[in-house]
Design a protein around this motif. Structure first.
Motif, PDB file in Angstrom:
ATOM      1  N   VAL A 192     -70.737  64.302 -57.156  1.00  0.00           N
ATOM      2  CA  VAL A 192     -69.402  63.859 -57.662  1.00  0.00           C
ATOM      3  C   VAL A 192     -68.375  63.880 -56.495  1.00  0.00           C
ATOM      4  O   VAL A 192     -68.738  64.741 -55.600  1.00  0.00           O
ATOM      5  CB  VAL A 192     -69.102  64.781 -58.812  1.00  0.00           C
ATOM      6  CG1 VAL A 192     -69.891  64.659 -60.294  1.00  0.00           C
ATOM      7  CG2 VAL A 192     -68.994  66.426 -58.379  1.00  0.00           C
ATOM      8  N   GLU A 193     -67.185  63.884 -56.810  1.00  0.00           N
ATOM      9  CA  GLU A 193     -66.236  63.869 -55.861  1.00  0.00           C
ATOM     10  C   GLU A 193     -65.321  65.087 -55.709  1.00  0.00           C
ATOM     11  O   GLU A 193     -64.380  65.409 -54.942  1.00  0.00           O
ATOM     12  CB  GLU A 193     -64.909  62.511 -55.879  1.00  0.00           C
ATOM     13  CG  GLU A 193     -65.789  61.250 -55.887  1.00  0.00           C
ATOM     14  CD  GLU A 193     -66.459  60.858 -54.418  1.00  0.00           C
ATOM     15  OE1 GLU A 193     -65.903  61.516 -53.339  1.00  0.00           O
ATOM     16  OE2 GLU A 193     -67.300  60.232 -54.200  1.00  0.00           O
ATOM     17  N   GLU A 194     -65.642  66.009 -56.830  1.00  0.00           N
ATOM     18  CA  GLU A 194     -64.715  67.193 -57.057  1.00  0.00           C
ATOM     19  C   GLU A 194     -64.581  68.114 -55.981  1.00  0.00           C
ATOM     20  O   GLU A 194     -63.658  68.839 -55.757  1.00  0.00           O
ATOM     21  CB  GLU A 194     -65.063  67.698 -58.516  1.00  0.00           C
ATOM     22  CG  GLU A 194     -64.312  67.075 -59.684  1.00  0.00           C
ATOM     23  CD  GLU A 194     -65.303  65.921 -60.125  1.00  0.00           C
ATOM     24  OE1 GLU A 194     -66.172  65.665 -59.131  1.00  0.00           O
ATOM     25  OE2 GLU A 194     -65.306  65.513 -60.959  1.00  0.00           O
ATOM     26  N   LEU A 195     -65.730  68.621 -55.348  1.00  0.00           N
ATOM     27  CA  LEU A 195     -65.991  69.786 -54.546  1.00  0.00           C
ATOM     28  C   LEU A 195     -65.748  69.342 -52.908  1.00  0.00           C
ATOM     29  O   LEU A 195     -65.271  70.390 -52.339  1.00  0.00           O
ATOM     30  CB  LEU A 195     -67.373  70.422 -54.719  1.00  0.00           C
ATOM     31  CG  LEU A 195     -67.713  71.069 -56.107  1.00  0.00           C
ATOM     32  CD1 LEU A 195     -68.886  71.657 -56.113  1.00  0.00           C
ATOM     33  CD2 LEU A 195     -66.580  72.052 -56.393  1.00  0.00           C
ATOM     34  N   TYR A 196     -66.243  68.363 -52.646  1.00  0.00           N
ATOM     35  CA  TYR A 196     -66.181  67.974 -50.933  1.00  0.00           C
ATOM     36  C   TYR A 196     -64.877  67.126 -50.595  1.00  0.00           C
ATOM     37  O   TYR A 196     -65.218  65.869 -51.015  1.00  0.00           O
ATOM     38  CB  TYR A 196     -67.536  67.685 -50.499  1.00  0.00           C
ATOM     39  CG  TYR A 196     -68.544  68.832 -51.170  1.00  0.00           C
ATOM     40  CD1 TYR A 196     -68.652  70.009 -50.524  1.00  0.00           C
ATOM     41  CD2 TYR A 196     -69.544  68.635 -52.083  1.00  0.00           C
ATOM     42  CE1 TYR A 196     -69.517  71.092 -50.897  1.00  0.00           C
ATOM     43  CE2 TYR A 196     -70.528  69.526 -52.326  1.00  0.00           C
ATOM     44  CZ  TYR A 196     -70.657  70.868 -51.915  1.00  0.00           C
ATOM     45  OH  TYR A 196     -71.407  71.515 -52.028  1.00  0.00           O
ATOM     46  N   ASP A 197     -64.198  67.429 -49.803  1.00  0.00           N
ATOM     47  CA  ASP A 197     -63.519  66.524 -49.025  1.00  0.00           C
ATOM     48  C   ASP A 197     -64.064  65.524 -48.242  1.00  0.00           C
ATOM     49  O   ASP A 197     -63.591  64.335 -48.042  1.00  0.00           O
ATOM     50  CB  ASP A 197     -62.363  67.301 -48.331  1.00  0.00           C
ATOM     51  CG  ASP A 197     -61.384  68.123 -49.275  1.00  0.00           C
ATOM     52  OD1 ASP A 197     -61.105  67.887 -50.299  1.00  0.00           O
ATOM     53  OD2 ASP A 197     -60.803  69.252 -48.711  1.00  0.00           O
ATOM     54  N   ARG A 198     -65.190  66.139 -47.601  1.00  0.00           N
ATOM     55  CA  ARG A 198     -65.805  65.040 -46.689  1.00  0.00           C
ATOM     56  C   ARG A 198     -67.323  65.170 -47.136  1.00  0.00           C
ATOM     57  O   ARG A 198     -67.996  66.094 -47.551  1.00  0.00           O
ATOM     58  CB  ARG A 198     -65.884  65.884 -45.321  1.00  0.00           C
ATOM     59  CG  ARG A 198     -64.573  65.765 -44.600  1.00  0.00           C
ATOM     60  CD  ARG A 198     -64.332  66.276 -43.461  1.00  0.00           C
ATOM     61  NE  ARG A 198     -64.951  67.629 -43.204  1.00  0.00           N
ATOM     62  CZ  ARG A 198     -65.176  68.251 -42.019  1.00  0.00           C
ATOM     63  NH1 ARG A 198     -65.393  67.517 -40.986  1.00  0.00           N
ATOM     64  NH2 ARG A 198     -65.762  69.345 -42.133  1.00  0.00           N
ATOM     65  N   LYS A 199     -68.153  64.054 -46.807  1.00  0.00           N
ATOM     66  CA  LYS A 199     -69.301  63.894 -47.137  1.00  0.00           C
ATOM     67  C   LYS A 199     -70.313  64.720 -45.995  1.00  0.00           C
ATOM     68  O   LYS A 199     -69.898  64.590 -44.936  1.00  0.00           O
ATOM     69  CB  LYS A 199     -70.097  62.583 -46.986  1.00  0.00           C
ATOM     70  CG  LYS A 199     -69.619  61.612 -48.412  1.00  0.00           C
ATOM     71  CD  LYS A 199     -70.591  60.394 -48.467  1.00  0.00           C
ATOM     72  CE  LYS A 199     -70.518  59.974 -49.717  1.00  0.00           C
ATOM     73  NZ  LYS A 199     -70.175  58.432 -49.882  1.00  0.00           N
ATOM     74  N   ARG A 200     -71.066  65.421 -46.607  1.00  0.00           N
ATOM     75  CA  ARG A 200     -72.148  66.140 -45.863  1.00  0.00           C
ATOM     76  C   ARG A 200     -73.172  65.232 -45.326  1.00  0.00           C
ATOM     77  O   ARG A 200     -74.050  64.809 -46.040  1.00  0.00           O
ATOM     78  CB  ARG A 200     -72.684  67.396 -46.763  1.00  0.00           C
ATOM     79  CG  ARG A 200     -71.629  68.419 -46.893  1.00  0.00           C
ATOM     80  CD  ARG A 200     -72.126  69.572 -47.797  1.00  0.00           C
ATOM     81  NE  ARG A 200     -73.252  70.398 -47.368  1.00  0.00           N
ATOM     82  CZ  ARG A 200     -73.381  70.999 -46.355  1.00  0.00           C
ATOM     83  NH1 ARG A 200     -72.147  71.755 -45.960  1.00  0.00           N
ATOM     84  NH2 ARG A 200     -74.271  71.886 -46.115  1.00  0.00           N
TER      85      ARG A 200
END
Length: 443
Positions: A270-278
């Motif tokens: 989901v997009e909720e937790l991370y501002d950037r892709k790990r």
């Protein structure tokens, strides 16, 4: 669909209890019954007045109190055996919870999906292995709002129901006929902790299953009832549990091997937790200077083009330290033994060995060959479509089976013997652990 009596044992903390009552008034069908049972803390009178005022206009809400403080286990037993004379199924609900729309309908649906489904628990923001997300890489606590948002995003991607090895007592739906046949909680567990695990193991021996309802969600706040006694209660009661059911630990391990990858990676899907892709770069074979230069070009390109949108980290074998560690001193660089966390994407330079694929299976949602175009495409187009989820499950199941075989083949007699000694000490000499925990607080 069956009728249910919701039993809410209360002790103190009106703030969380008021939320619980309000949510039940809002989301519980009035054909179901609510029994609020006051366990007589030193605040009991004040609590009683507030409860009665709160439920006065709701004919399906009932209030009672114990004569003395009995503790959670005896309070639940009294509610079921003495106070509720109906044939309703029972939902034991902590007072520090808040229910959501259709929670009970979904739990009942799972309970009656099979005659051998005996207990059903929902998903939550704070319920160990029933939490959403189960695990995550954030360096901060996931809020209840974030948890619920992740859950809503993925609810339809979860399988509707799954068998689990035990329940979590914050919200515990039980068939009435099971209680009539086998009783409820063993009062040896005193004030609480592990009584629900003991109950689950007991009815499992009778052929019943414990189920997780993935389409039901209940908020759970941190309990304030036990205070500092919580840790010792857990230790002492888990010792009793494991003495009775030494196979309990094996059931935990079995479940961990069967976990749905959508659950396992829910924080990344989901997009909720991370501002950037790990993003994890895997350099797991020894490289020469020329090949290292080609890899550096790709890494630099990623940092220049995607630096603000990706959290780039590197996994390498020690032989490659000389080429990359100094060059990328500001990027986390890991070896296989030190690697922490999970990733949206892992890409490798060169073909991965089977052992590498097994290890990366639990590290990344997507694993690809490190060609430049494939990397950019994966970063920009990763999604959680139905096809992508099915591909993820297929890959996960394949490599988890490989890992299981590898672990079984690598086990040795010494390792099993040490494991048995540790378990024996924990079960039969629990005070060693309790005193060690007490001492640790002052070290």
């Amino acid at each position: 669909m069956s009728n249910v009596t919701v039993i809410v044992p209360v002790y103190k903390d009106w703030e969380t209890l008021s939320r619980c009552i309000e949510s039940l008034k809002k989301y519980l069908d009035n054909k179901h019954k609510v029994l609020i049972l006051n366990d007589m803390s030193n605040e009991w009178k004040e609590l009683e007045e507030k409860i009665l005022q709160e439920i006065q206009d709701f004919h399906n809400f009932f209030y009672s109190k114990n004569e003395d403080n009995l503790g959670f286990v005896k309070t639940c037993n009294r509610a079921v055996s003495e106070l509720d004379k109906s044939d309703n199924d029972i939902l034991l609900l902590n007072s520090d919870t808040e229910v959501t729309e259709n929670f009970l309908e979904e739990m009942i649906k799972v309970l009656y999906a099979n005659d051998k489904n005996g207990v059903v628990c929902p998903r939550s923001n704070n319920a160990t292995f029933l939490s959403v997300p189960i695990r995550h890489n954030c360096n901060y606590a996931v809020t209840k709002e974030q948890s619920h948002s992740i859950y809503r995003s993925l609810k339809d991607k979860f399988v509707p129901m799954e068998e689990i090895w035990t329940g979590v007592g914050f919200a515990f739906l039980i068939r009435r006929d099971i209680i009539q046949r086998y009783g409820l909680f063993d009062e040896i567990f005193g004030k609480g902790y592990n009584e629900e695990n003991d109950f689950c193991m007991r009815i499992r021996q009778q052929g019943y299953r414990i189920m997780k309802a993935n389409r039901a969600y209940i908020f759970h706040y941190e309990s304030k009832s036990f205070g500092t006694a919580k840790e010792e209660l857990e230790l002492k009661n888990s010792s009793i549990l494991l003495r009775r059911y030494p196979e309990y630990w094996d059931k935990v391990k079995e479940y961990e091997k069967r976990i749905d990858p959508v659950d396992y990676f829910s924080d990344l899907l989901v997009e909720e937790l991370y501002d950037r892709k790990r993003v994890l770069i895997c350099i797991l074979k020894a490289v020469e200077k020329k090949e290292a230069g080609q890899i550096i070009e790709v890494v630099d390109m990623l940092l220049n083009d995607k630096g603000k949108s990706i959290d780039l980290q590197i996994l390498l074998i020690k032989q490659n330290n000389k080429f990359f560690k100094k060059k990328y001193s500001d990027i986390p660089i890991w070896t296989e033994k030190t690697l922490r966390g999970t990733f949206h994407i892992a890409f490798s330079f060169g073909e991965l060995s089977e052992a590498d694929k097994i290890n990366l299976n639990k590290r990344a949602v997507t694993i690809i060959d490190g060609m430049q175009g494939a990397v950019i495409n994966a970063i920009e187009n990763q999604n959680v479509s139905k096809d992508h989820v099915e591909e993820l499950r297929e890959r996960w199941n394949f490599w988890m089976e490989k890992e299981s075989l590898e672990v079984t083949n690598s086990e040795n007699e010494i390792g099993r013997f040490i494991g048995k000694i540790k378990q024996y000490l924990y079960v039969h000499h629990i005070w060693i652990y309790i005193w060690w925990n007490r001492i640790r607080k002052y070290l």
